[in-house]
Design a protein around this motif. Structure first.
Motif, PDB file in Angstrom:
ATOM      1  N   ILE A   6       0.860  -1.184   0.000  1.00 26.21           N
ATOM      2  CA  ILE A   6       0.000   0.000   0.000  1.00 26.21           C
ATOM      3  C   ILE A   6       0.893   1.229   0.000  1.00 26.21           C
ATOM      4  O   ILE A   6       1.697   1.424   0.919  1.00 26.21           O
ATOM      5  N   VAL A   7       0.783   2.047  -1.031  1.00 29.24           N
ATOM      6  CA  VAL A   7       1.545   3.295  -1.108  1.00 29.24           C
ATOM      7  C   VAL A   7       0.638   4.433  -0.666  1.00 29.24           C
ATOM      8  O   VAL A   7      -0.446   4.629  -1.221  1.00 29.24           O
ATOM      9  N   SER A   8       1.081   5.182   0.343  1.00 26.59           N
ATOM     10  CA  SER A   8       0.228   6.239   0.900  1.00 26.59           C
ATOM     11  C   SER A   8       0.856   7.614   0.712  1.00 26.59           C
ATOM     12  O   SER A   8       2.085   7.758   0.675  1.00 26.59           O
ATOM     13  N   TYR A   9      -0.023   8.607   0.621  1.00 27.77           N
ATOM     14  CA  TYR A   9       0.423   9.999   0.539  1.00 27.77           C
ATOM     15  C   TYR A   9      -0.714  10.898   1.029  1.00 27.77           C
ATOM     16  O   TYR A   9      -1.705  11.110   0.332  1.00 27.77           O
ATOM     17  N   ASN A  10      -0.603  11.358   2.262  1.00 27.30           N
ATOM     18  CA  ASN A  10      -1.563  12.289   2.858  1.00 27.30           C
ATOM     19  C   ASN A  10      -2.989  11.750   2.946  1.00 27.30           C
ATOM     20  O   ASN A  10      -3.948  12.493   2.721  1.00 27.30           O
ATOM     21  N   VAL A  11      -3.129  10.466   3.250  1.00 27.25           N
ATOM     22  CA  VAL A  11      -4.464   9.868   3.372  1.00 27.25           C
ATOM     23  C   VAL A  11      -4.513   8.951   4.604  1.00 27.25           C
ATOM     24  O   VAL A  11      -4.894   7.797   4.500  1.00 27.25           O
ATOM     25  N   ARG A  12      -4.147   9.493   5.767  1.00 27.10           N
ATOM     26  CA  ARG A  12      -4.020   8.642   6.953  1.00 27.10           C
ATOM     27  C   ARG A  12      -5.300   7.875   7.263  1.00 27.10           C
ATOM     28  O   ARG A  12      -5.262   6.666   7.507  1.00 27.10           O
ATOM     29  N   GLU A  13      -6.435   8.542   7.297  1.00 25.80           N
ATOM     30  CA  GLU A  13      -7.674   7.870   7.670  1.00 25.80           C
ATOM     31  C   GLU A  13      -8.005   6.741   6.697  1.00 25.80           C
ATOM     32  O   GLU A  13      -8.461   5.670   7.104  1.00 25.80           O
ATOM     33  N   GLN A  71      11.682   9.848   2.505  1.00 26.42           N
ATOM     34  CA  GLN A  71      11.957  11.235   2.866  1.00 26.42           C
ATOM     35  C   GLN A  71      11.572  12.205   1.760  1.00 26.42           C
ATOM     36  O   GLN A  71      11.737  13.417   1.906  1.00 26.42           O
ATOM     37  N   GLU A  72      11.074  11.665   0.653  1.00 28.79           N
ATOM     38  CA  GLU A  72      10.562  12.481  -0.445  1.00 28.79           C
ATOM     39  C   GLU A  72       9.515  11.669  -1.180  1.00 28.79           C
ATOM     40  O   GLU A  72       9.422  10.450  -1.011  1.00 28.79           O
ATOM     41  N   ASN A  73       8.702  12.350  -1.960  1.00 26.20           N
ATOM     42  CA  ASN A  73       7.689  11.660  -2.753  1.00 26.20           C
ATOM     43  C   ASN A  73       8.358  11.097  -4.004  1.00 26.20           C
ATOM     44  O   ASN A  73       8.655  11.825  -4.943  1.00 26.20           O
ATOM     45  N   VAL A  74       8.604   9.787  -4.000  1.00 25.18           N
ATOM     46  CA  VAL A  74       9.341   9.160  -5.094  1.00 25.18           C
ATOM     47  C   VAL A  74       8.425   8.656  -6.204  1.00 25.18           C
ATOM     48  O   VAL A  74       8.893   8.094  -7.189  1.00 25.18           O
ATOM     49  N   GLY A  75       7.110   8.837  -6.040  1.00 26.96           N
ATOM     50  CA  GLY A  75       6.172   8.387  -7.050  1.00 26.96           C
ATOM     51  C   GLY A  75       5.629   7.004  -6.751  1.00 26.96           C
ATOM     52  O   GLY A  75       6.151   6.254  -5.917  1.00 26.96           O
ATOM     53  N   PHE A  76       4.549   6.661  -7.446  1.00 24.78           N
ATOM     54  CA  PHE A  76       3.834   5.405  -7.201  1.00 24.78           C
ATOM     55  C   PHE A  76       4.643   4.183  -7.637  1.00 24.78           C
ATOM     56  O   PHE A  76       4.764   3.210  -6.891  1.00 24.78           O
ATOM     57  N   ALA A  77       5.198   4.225  -8.825  1.00 24.74           N
ATOM     58  CA  ALA A  77       5.920   3.070  -9.348  1.00 24.74           C
ATOM     59  C   ALA A  77       7.153   2.743  -8.511  1.00 24.74           C
ATOM     60  O   ALA A  77       7.366   1.597  -8.104  1.00 24.74           O
TER      61      ALA A  77
END
Length: 292
Positions: free
Chosen positions: A10-17, A65-71
């Motif tokens: 599961i890749v997450s980005y600003n969707v904690r809930e 430590q950075e947004n490396v993208g989905f892939a």
């Protein structure tokens, strides 16, 4: 030590809930299955990482430590795991309790299957067209750009039976490790969007099959991305261009030019309303604030 049956990534980005809700549903769906969950957080600005670190949710966490993208984020977890199957799962999904088990049973019974997707339901409970898609060949892409989407969404297929499809959605993408070992992982040239189409294309050309399976998940589509942003439009249509140039660059200039022109045209159409909204807000910010 025996390999696990499945790794859920599961890749997450600003969707904690959403990611917490997703993890809970996956745990229930993995009951009795030798599986593991790896969450890769792409440097969320909310408290996703601290929350996951302070709560025992039975997961492995990779905190970038950075947004490396989905892939690239998915590939991090895939390389860290050794399971027989890998399930790429969006954080804005809820998996039904029997879905993973039924999908694994199907894959075990069909060794020619390299990838499989599920029946994605909207929050209203309707099957989402994105559950079955065709490879966007230049012809299919042109039809879709013109609003003729029946071929792209493979609308002739039944919803209640397993069917071979061309593209497995990255929102729920079950992959056989043996197939990944042969065709390679996700192409990291795709930052977000398009990588599932590219992987599905390579799966088929590598001699494997992609399947749609009538087992349910709920997909709160769009919750994990801001589709009204300039960045979304840029990344989405850039992904379409990357795919087209990668796999159809051999076509003649006269055939490829209209498709690329259509992609740019649709991107402009998508951006115009955003520009208008920002201009109205700039001219009369108080009026826009009350309209919401």
């Amino acid at each position: 030590m025996a390999k696990k049956k499945i790794t859920v990534v599961i890749v997450s980005y600003n969707v904690r809930e959403f990611v917490v809700q997703c993890i809970d549903s996956v745990h229930k769906a993995l009951a009795g299955i030798d599986g593991e969950i790896i969450v890769v957080d792409n440097c969320s600005k909310d408290d996703t990482v601290s929350y996951l670190q302070s709560h025992d949710l039975g997961i492995q966490l990779i905190a970038n430590q950075e947004n490396v993208g989905f892939a690239r984020a998915n590939n991090q977890a895939i390389r860290q795991s050794e399971s027989e199957y890998v399930l790429l799962l969006n954080p804005d999904t809820v998996v039904y309790e029997n879905t993973i088990r039924r999908c694994l049973d199907f894959m075990d019974a069909h060794p020619e299957a390299g990838g499989a997707g599920a029946r994605m339901l909207t929050r209203e409970g309707n099957p989402a067209p994105e559950s079955r898609r065709a490879i966007p060949t230049p012809w299919v892409a042109m039809l879709k750009m013109l609003g003729f989407t029946r071929r792209y969404y493979m609308s002739e297929l039944p919803w209640d039976k397993p069917c071979q499809i061309e593209v497995v959605s990255g929102a729920y993408c079950l992959l056989r490790r043996k197939a990944l070992d042969k065709i390679g992982l996700l192409d990291e040239d795709f930052f977000m969007y398009g990588e599932d189409i590219d992987l599905s294309y390579r799966m088929i050309h590598g001699g494997w099959q992609n399947w749609y399976l009538p087992y349910d998940i709920i997909h709160f589509k769009g919750e994990s991305t801001q589709k009204s942003s300039f960045r979304y439009v840029h990344v989405f249509y850039q992904a379409m261009l990357i795919f087209f140039r990668k796999h159809y660059s051999h076509l003649s200039f006269l055939f490829s030019l209209p498709v690329q022109a259509a992609i740019y045209f649709r991107a402009i159409l998508a951006l115009l309303p955003m520009l208008g909204s920002r201009l109205r807000q700039f001219i009369n910010p108080r009026k826009d604030s009350y309209e919401h």
